[in-house]
Design a protein around this motif. Structure first.
Motif, PDB file in Angstrom:
ATOM      1  N   GLY A   1      -0.352  -4.470  -9.200  1.00  0.00           N
ATOM      2  CA  GLY A   1      -1.225  -5.054  -8.230  1.00  0.00           C
ATOM      3  C   GLY A   1      -1.130  -4.304  -6.650  1.00  0.00           C
ATOM      4  O   GLY A   1      -1.314  -4.994  -5.730  1.00  0.00           O
ATOM      5  N   HIS A   2      -0.573  -2.932  -6.878  1.00  0.00           N
ATOM      6  CA  HIS A   2      -0.506  -2.245  -5.596  1.00  0.00           C
ATOM      7  C   HIS A   2      -1.508  -1.588  -5.573  1.00  0.00           C
ATOM      8  O   HIS A   2      -2.453  -1.166  -6.172  1.00  0.00           O
ATOM      9  CB  HIS A   2       1.033  -1.555  -5.685  1.00  0.00           C
ATOM     10  N   THR A   3      -1.799  -0.864  -4.120  1.00  0.00           N
ATOM     11  CA  THR A   3      -2.733  -0.220  -3.641  1.00  0.00           C
ATOM     12  C   THR A   3      -2.389   1.146  -3.524  1.00  0.00           C
ATOM     13  O   THR A   3      -1.360   1.149  -2.847  1.00  0.00           O
ATOM     14  CB  THR A   3      -3.822  -0.689  -2.188  1.00  0.00           C
ATOM     15  N   VAL A   4      -2.997   2.339  -3.987  1.00  0.00           N
ATOM     16  CA  VAL A   4      -2.489   3.552  -3.803  1.00  0.00           C
ATOM     17  C   VAL A   4      -3.573   4.505  -3.223  1.00  0.00           C
ATOM     18  O   VAL A   4      -4.636   4.399  -3.733  1.00  0.00           O
ATOM     19  CB  VAL A   4      -2.063   4.231  -4.988  1.00  0.00           C
ATOM     20  N   TYR A   5      -3.284   5.101  -1.975  1.00  0.00           N
ATOM     21  CA  TYR A   5      -3.836   5.982  -1.469  1.00  0.00           C
ATOM     22  C   TYR A   5      -3.625   7.345  -1.471  1.00  0.00           C
ATOM     23  O   TYR A   5      -2.458   7.816  -1.568  1.00  0.00           O
ATOM     24  CB  TYR A   5      -4.060   5.837   0.032  1.00  0.00           C
TER      25      TYR A   5
ATOM     26  N   THR B   1       0.876  -1.131   0.105  1.00  0.00           N
ATOM     27  CA  THR B   1      -0.009   0.180  -0.144  1.00  0.00           C
ATOM     28  C   THR B   1       0.876   1.175  -0.021  1.00  0.00           C
ATOM     29  O   THR B   1       1.727   1.253   0.895  1.00  0.00           O
ATOM     30  CB  THR B   1      -0.863   0.056   1.203  1.00  0.00           C
ATOM     31  N   VAL B   2       0.647   2.306  -1.030  1.00  0.00           N
ATOM     32  CA  VAL B   2       1.423   3.169  -1.084  1.00  0.00           C
ATOM     33  C   VAL B   2       0.513   4.567  -0.843  1.00  0.00           C
ATOM     34  O   VAL B   2      -0.391   4.552  -1.438  1.00  0.00           O
ATOM     35  CB  VAL B   2       2.020   3.383  -2.420  1.00  0.00           C
ATOM     36  N   GLY B   3       1.152   5.331  -0.011  1.00  0.00           N
ATOM     37  CA  GLY B   3       0.206   6.509   0.339  1.00  0.00           C
ATOM     38  C   GLY B   3       0.863   7.823  -0.250  1.00  0.00           C
ATOM     39  O   GLY B   3       2.128   7.974  -0.173  1.00  0.00           O
ATOM     40  N   VAL B   4       0.242   8.841  -0.752  1.00  0.00           N
ATOM     41  CA  VAL B   4       0.541  10.072  -1.086  1.00  0.00           C
ATOM     42  C   VAL B   4      -0.023  11.187  -0.236  1.00  0.00           C
ATOM     43  O   VAL B   4      -1.450  11.653  -1.001  1.00  0.00           O
ATOM     44  CB  VAL B   4       0.295  10.287  -2.758  1.00  0.00           C
TER      45      VAL B   4
ATOM     46  N   VAL C   1       0.149   6.593 -10.461  1.00  0.00           N
ATOM     47  CA  VAL C   1      -0.867   5.617  -9.949  1.00  0.00           C
ATOM     48  C   VAL C   1      -1.280   4.266 -10.690  1.00  0.00           C
ATOM     49  O   VAL C   1      -1.363   3.174 -10.295  1.00  0.00           O
ATOM     50  CB  VAL C   1      -2.045   6.497  -9.298  1.00  0.00           C
ATOM     51  N   TYR C   2      -1.371   4.758 -12.065  1.00  0.00           N
ATOM     52  CA  TYR C   2      -1.891   3.715 -12.903  1.00  0.00           C
ATOM     53  C   TYR C   2      -0.799   2.675 -13.229  1.00  0.00           C
ATOM     54  O   TYR C   2      -1.064   1.327 -12.893  1.00  0.00           O
ATOM     55  CB  TYR C   2      -1.920   4.320 -14.422  1.00  0.00           C
ATOM     56  N   GLU C   3       0.524   3.056 -12.813  1.00  0.00           N
ATOM     57  CA  GLU C   3       1.491   1.802 -13.093  1.00  0.00           C
ATOM     58  C   GLU C   3       1.746   0.991 -11.917  1.00  0.00           C
ATOM     59  O   GLU C   3       1.775  -0.118 -11.853  1.00  0.00           O
ATOM     60  CB  GLU C   3       2.883   2.399 -13.434  1.00  0.00           C
ATOM     61  N   LEU C   4       1.366   1.640 -10.812  1.00  0.00           N
ATOM     62  CA  LEU C   4       1.523   0.695  -9.430  1.00  0.00           C
ATOM     63  C   LEU C   4       0.315  -0.032  -9.341  1.00  0.00           C
ATOM     64  O   LEU C   4       0.403  -1.339  -9.028  1.00  0.00           O
ATOM     65  CB  LEU C   4       1.447   1.891  -8.200  1.00  0.00           C
TER      66      LEU C   4
END
Length: 366
Positions: free
Chosen positions: A30-34, A2-5, A23-26
């Motif tokens: 298969g990653h989650t972006v907040y 999980t990656v947060g910005v 965000v699209y690439e992550l």
């Protein structure tokens, strides 16, 4: 992962750590972006853009920190964020630890993994994540310097390019690195006379080869600096020691040798500044005057042009963000020597020697 910005909360900081393209690439991997709501608006990216790319929008900065394995930012956490950083959380951003002992101690206490953009170093010894912001800051230094040379803002009243029958202004650039060369290029383009100083003869030869004849080079030493500050209108501080505090090349007593209205733009302010009288300022209140010398030392200069800066920064950070997310920080830094050099603080321990030296701390024995 999980990656947060989070949204940047430093004064007048409108950049954002990730674009919708990132965000699209992550998400594709298969990653989650907040993304904190409105985090990208200052750079021209809106919540709807991030949602379309697959991000989850969160309302508060606290939620972003609490729910993320890795935080991707632009600027160092400020005091209001210190308590939000989680143990074992990866924080990937500009830190510039050597210029702030309180920040350094706070990140030690957080037990986070602090990876600094500015110390990621490639095989050629260059700093790929610092370079684009140095390019922006170097060019902006001339724009800002030219503005503050105007008399209404207490400058000398000099037009850098001059006019027919009137000599152009004179610009002194300390350091022939990325900042210095970009500043010299912009100043030369305006028609100013430019003197650039450095201790690296290889860099000075390069400048001689690529710059027009009204850009001249000299070896940097105190004698030459004292000679030139007396008759140059604009002084650009562009000195960088990787991860370390910048040296004071201009001392307080030298200000009295400058003419009233001389302008200093110290781009090295993030690392403590290369002028003894430098202190960090903001875009809201960018200048102060000491001994009739105008000081401009905004610590986040590229934040004034957030669209350009965000695009330039994320172009180079995204591959590292993907690697950290895909492999985890331990394997990513083990397999990527340049990313390993970005490690500054790991779970309460300073692992970058220059930070210890900046504060006179004794190395911690393993």
């Amino acid at each position: 992962m999980t990656v947060g910005v989070p949204k940047e909360i430093k004064n007048n900081e409108s950049r954002v750590g990730m674009t919708p393209a990132g965000v699209y690439e992550l998400v594709k991997n298969g990653h989650t972006v907040y993304i904190q709501s409105t985090a990208g608006e200052g750079s021209g990216f809106f919540d709807a853009d991030y949602k379309k790319a697959g991000a989850i929008i969160l309302d508060t900065i606290g939620q972003v920190y609490a729910m993320s394995d890795m935080i991707v930012k632009v600027k160092e956490p400020i005091q209001e964020e210190y308590q939000l950083v989680q143990p074992n959380q990866v924080v990937f951003t500009y830190f510039h630890f050597a210029s702030s002992e309180p920040l350094t101690k706070a990140m030690i206490d957080s037990s986070a993994i602090c990876i600094a953009y500015e110390t990621v170093e490639d095989d050629e010894g260059t700093l790929p994540l610092l370079t684009p912001m140095s390019e922006v800051a170097g060019r902006m230094a001339i724009q800002q310097g030219a503005k503050y040379l105007e008399k209404p803002v207490k400058g000398r009243g000099v037009l850098l390019g001059g006019v027919p029958g009137v000599a152009p202004g004179k610009v002194l650039v300390l350091g022939a690195g990325v900042v210095g060369i970009q500043a010299a290029k912009m100043a030369a383009g305006l028609g100013a006379h430019v003197t650039i100083l450095d201790i690296n003869m290889k860099r000075l030869r390069y400048v001689n080869d690529v710059m027009p004849p009204h850009v001249v080079t000299e070896f940097s030493n105190e004698f030459n600096i004292r000679k030139h500050i007396k008759d140059h209108d604009l002084i650009i501080g562009g000195v960088l020691l990787k991860g370390a505090k910048a040296p004071n090349l201009i001392t307080r007593d030298m200000l009295k040798e400058m003419r009233a209205g001389t302008v200093i733009v110290d781009v090295a302010v993030d690392q403590g500044g290369c002028v003894e009288t430098t202190r960090p300022t903001t875009h809201e209140d960018p200048v102060y005057i000491i001994d009739d010398v105008v000081h401009y030392s905004v610590a986040n200069m590229p934040g004034a042009v957030p669209y350009t800066s965000t695009m330039a920064l994320t172009n180079v950070t995204l591959p590292y963000v993907l690697k950290l997310a895909d492999l985890g920080w331990e394997k990513a830094t083990e397999t990527d020597a340049s990313l390993q050099k970005g490690l500054n603080i790991v779970k309460g321990k300073v692992v970058y020697e220059e930070i210890m030296e900046a504060f006179g701390w004794e190395p911690v024995m393993a």
